[in-house]
Design a protein around this motif. Structure first.
Motif, mmCIF file in Angstrom:
data_model
loop_
_atom_site.group_PDB
_atom_site.id
_atom_site.type_symbol
_atom_site.label_atom_id
_atom_site.label_comp_id
_atom_site.label_asym_id
_atom_site.label_seq_id
_atom_site.Cartn_x
_atom_site.Cartn_y
_atom_site.Cartn_z
ATOM 1 N N SER A 40 0.719 -1.155 -0.055
ATOM 2 C CA SER A 40 0.026 -0.061 0.187
ATOM 3 C C SER A 40 0.714 1.297 -0.130
ATOM 4 O O SER A 40 0.578 2.251 -0.544
ATOM 5 C CB SER A 40 -0.964 0.016 1.236
ATOM 6 O OG SER A 40 -0.016 -0.120 2.438
ATOM 7 N N THR A 69 -2.221 -7.190 -16.746
ATOM 8 C CA THR A 69 -2.046 -7.936 -15.779
ATOM 9 C C THR A 69 -2.465 -9.686 -16.097
ATOM 10 O O THR A 69 -3.027 -9.959 -17.032
ATOM 11 C CB THR A 69 -3.177 -7.624 -14.660
ATOM 12 O OG1 THR A 69 -3.162 -8.179 -13.620
ATOM 13 C CG2 THR A 69 -4.572 -7.441 -15.292
ATOM 14 N N ALA A 82 -3.723 -8.398 -8.441
ATOM 15 C CA ALA A 82 -5.013 -7.883 -7.977
ATOM 16 C C ALA A 82 -5.112 -6.873 -6.960
ATOM 17 O O ALA A 82 -5.870 -5.932 -6.856
ATOM 18 C CB ALA A 82 -6.005 -9.098 -7.607
ATOM 19 N N SER A 83 -3.985 -6.960 -5.797
ATOM 20 C CA SER A 83 -4.344 -5.934 -4.921
ATOM 21 C C SER A 83 -3.733 -4.765 -5.321
ATOM 22 O O SER A 83 -4.003 -3.707 -4.794
ATOM 23 C CB SER A 83 -3.232 -6.651 -3.713
ATOM 24 O OG SER A 83 -2.951 -5.858 -2.610
ATOM 25 N N VAL A 88 -3.741 -3.540 -8.233
ATOM 26 C CA VAL A 88 -4.799 -2.643 -9.201
ATOM 27 C C VAL A 88 -5.631 -2.247 -8.262
ATOM 28 O O VAL A 88 -6.245 -0.892 -8.593
ATOM 29 C CB VAL A 88 -5.565 -3.779 -9.987
ATOM 30 C CG1 VAL A 88 -6.703 -3.216 -10.672
ATOM 31 C CG2 VAL A 88 -4.561 -4.431 -11.081
ATOM 32 N N ARG A 89 -6.251 -2.922 -7.279
ATOM 33 C CA ARG A 89 -7.307 -2.171 -6.065
ATOM 34 C C ARG A 89 -6.352 -1.078 -5.510
ATOM 35 O O ARG A 89 -7.151 -0.140 -5.463
ATOM 36 C CB ARG A 89 -7.517 -3.336 -5.383
ATOM 37 C CG ARG A 89 -8.344 -2.591 -4.149
ATOM 38 C CD ARG A 89 -8.826 -3.617 -2.951
ATOM 39 N NE ARG A 89 -7.505 -4.145 -2.342
ATOM 40 C CZ ARG A 89 -6.753 -3.639 -1.543
ATOM 41 N NH1 ARG A 89 -6.932 -2.542 -1.051
ATOM 42 N NH2 ARG A 89 -5.653 -4.256 -0.844
ATOM 43 N N LEU A 90 -5.191 -1.033 -4.982
ATOM 44 C CA LEU A 90 -4.669 0.254 -4.557
ATOM 45 C C LEU A 90 -4.574 1.317 -5.502
ATOM 46 O O LEU A 90 -4.655 2.416 -4.813
ATOM 47 C CB LEU A 90 -3.254 -0.260 -4.135
ATOM 48 C CG LEU A 90 -3.025 -1.326 -2.783
ATOM 49 C CD1 LEU A 90 -1.698 -1.837 -2.830
ATOM 50 C CD2 LEU A 90 -3.650 -0.559 -1.578
ATOM 51 N N ARG A 108 -6.381 1.914 -8.231
ATOM 52 C CA ARG A 108 -7.897 2.542 -8.222
ATOM 53 C C ARG A 108 -8.195 3.496 -7.052
ATOM 54 O O ARG A 108 -8.879 4.323 -7.348
ATOM 55 C CB ARG A 108 -8.990 1.372 -8.483
ATOM 56 C CG ARG A 108 -8.881 0.781 -9.814
ATOM 57 C CD ARG A 108 -10.271 0.062 -10.043
ATOM 58 N NE ARG A 108 -10.246 -0.405 -11.476
ATOM 59 C CZ ARG A 108 -10.313 -1.586 -11.978
ATOM 60 N NH1 ARG A 108 -10.104 -2.501 -11.267
ATOM 61 N NH2 ARG A 108 -10.089 -1.747 -13.191
ATOM 62 N N GLU A 109 -7.975 2.811 -5.797
ATOM 63 C CA GLU A 109 -8.529 3.584 -4.775
ATOM 64 C C GLU A 109 -7.793 4.830 -4.493
ATOM 65 O O GLU A 109 -8.310 5.635 -3.965
ATOM 66 C CB GLU A 109 -8.335 2.639 -3.447
ATOM 67 C CG GLU A 109 -9.027 1.413 -3.084
ATOM 68 C CD GLU A 109 -8.699 0.617 -2.104
ATOM 69 O OE1 GLU A 109 -7.811 0.886 -1.339
ATOM 70 O OE2 GLU A 109 -9.474 -0.330 -1.845
ATOM 71 N N GLU A 157 -8.126 -2.574 -17.017
ATOM 72 C CA GLU A 157 -7.438 -3.570 -17.101
ATOM 73 C C GLU A 157 -7.335 -4.425 -18.410
ATOM 74 O O GLU A 157 -8.605 -4.403 -19.177
ATOM 75 C CB GLU A 157 -7.915 -4.669 -16.042
ATOM 76 C CG GLU A 157 -7.813 -4.193 -14.629
ATOM 77 C CD GLU A 157 -8.292 -5.563 -13.530
ATOM 78 O OE1 GLU A 157 -7.510 -6.640 -13.571
ATOM 79 O OE2 GLU A 157 -9.112 -5.154 -12.857
#
Length: 373
Positions: free
Chosen positions: A141, A163, A170-171, A173-175, A177-178, A189
């Motif tokens: 993070s 990806t 996946a983690s 990508v989420r970080l 985006r957030e 993606e």
């Protein structure tokens, strides 16, 4: 399971005839693991063991490094932890791949085996908070948010990510985006599952992306994608990025040459190495036959910290784990200590250095620091 025991060199500690202190070590030393990273990690671990044993060892006892090849396989790593625990290792060290380290950490926690993770960044290295596991590298993070800020400051808000399926990717990508969404950024993606590199180029153009991040394995499929994008004149203005750190290693430069320059990535080094770091860099360069990556320094620092814990608190496993919040050791990249960081399930070195860097297009063998945090 095949493995390697790195014997302690002849030293004052060995001549006492006292039993060795065994430390288990995990590293990806065969495919599909990232073998280059594993080789650098092991070089750092072994150099530090040699130096510990060149002195008094651990209260007159030599350190023995018992190495197991994880080969990027979580099940294999978990089995290795069981084996190493049965061999009587005092603590576990190492590993590069995050998903593999997560499996190792879960077994170490279940067995009551202290584990100092060298180079795996997933925030949730264990499902629940644990007293048995500590980590040297920054959590994902922290690193990927710094990388997202770098993209924003460089004017990139339409981000594409190439990806493959993985908890780690996946983690990431989420970080991204957030962190990017509240600041007007978008993340699209592009699945590399069966797509040809030329199809990635077409998708980039259709999405009007200004940056492509490579969240996939090296050398395949990353190297062909980089070549295709670099050679597509329609995409001359697109930034290629690799936050996971692939361009740090010599294999990247060998495979891509000038086409692999100017690709920003995350690395865990300070702006300048101190006297210890400079000395260790010279020794690692000689051992590896090339410039050491940040992963080699992580390996060295892992043993440095464990040696300090073992000298100060003894070799009982429970006492080693209880020492994580109290240990302080001078590493190659700064003063190391562990604390609880919000959102991170293990004891964490909160002050680990962090950079966004790339290979200089004018001189691909030289690194440029683009941002630090």
């Amino acid at each position: 399971m095949a493995g390697v025991i790195t014997p302690p060199p002849s030293s004052a500690a060995e001549r006492t005839g006292r039993p060795s202190v065994r430390i288990g070590a995990l590293a990806p030393l065969s495919r599909p693991g990232w073998v280059e990273a594993g080789r650098h990690l092991l070089a750092g671990l072994e150099l530090a063991v040699r130096e510990v044993n060149g002195g008094d060892g651990i209260a007159g006892r030599p350190v023995e490094l018992v190495v197991r090849d994880s080969a990027a396989d979580p099940a294999r790593a978990a089995a290795a932890v069981d084996e190493l625990a049965g061999l009587g290792v005092t603590a576990l060290a190492g590993e590069y791949h995050s998903v593999v380290a997560r499996a190792a950490a879960a077994r170490a926690d279940a067995l009551g085996l202290p584990y100092l993770c060298s180079s795996a960044v997933l925030d949730a290295l264990t499902d629940e908070p644990t007293e048995w596991v500590a980590r040297l590298c920054p959590p994902q993070s922290r690193g990927w948010r710094l990388y997202a800020d770098f993209l924003l400051d460089a004017g990139h808000r339409r981000i594409a990510v190439a990806t493959q399926p993985s908890l780690y990717w996946a983690s990431g990508v989420r970080l991204l985006r957030e962190h990017l969404a509240p600041r007007g950024g978008t993340v699209t993606e592009l699945d590399l599952g069966g797509a040809a590199p030329t199809a990635v180029c077409d998708d980039l153009l259709a999405q009007r992306a200004t940056a492509l991040l490579l969240l996939a394995g090296h050398p395949e499929p990353v190297v062909p994608v980089v070549r295709s994008v670099r050679r597509d004149r329609r995409l001359d203005g697109v930034l290629i990025g690799a936050p996971a750190g692939q361009p740090e290693f010599g294999g990247w430069a060998s495979a891509l040459g000038a086409e692999g320059a100017g690709v920003p990535f995350l690395r865990y080094l300070p702006e300048r190495l101190g006297p210890l770091g400079a000395r260790v860099e010279t020794a690692l360069r000689k051992r590896l036959g090339e410039a050491p990556s940040f992963v080699a320094f992580e390996g060295y620092d892992t043993i440095t910290v464990l040696a300090e814990v073992l000298r100060s608190h003894g070799t009982d496993r429970a006492r080693v784990a209880a020492a994580w919040p109290r240990v302080e050791a001078e590493g190659t990249r700064g003063r190391i200590g562990f604390s609880r960081v919000p959102g991170v399930s293990v004891w964490q070195w909160a002050g680990a250095p962090l950079q966004v860097a790339d290979r200089d297009p004018a001189e691909p063998g030289r690194f440029r620091v683009l941002r630090a945090g």
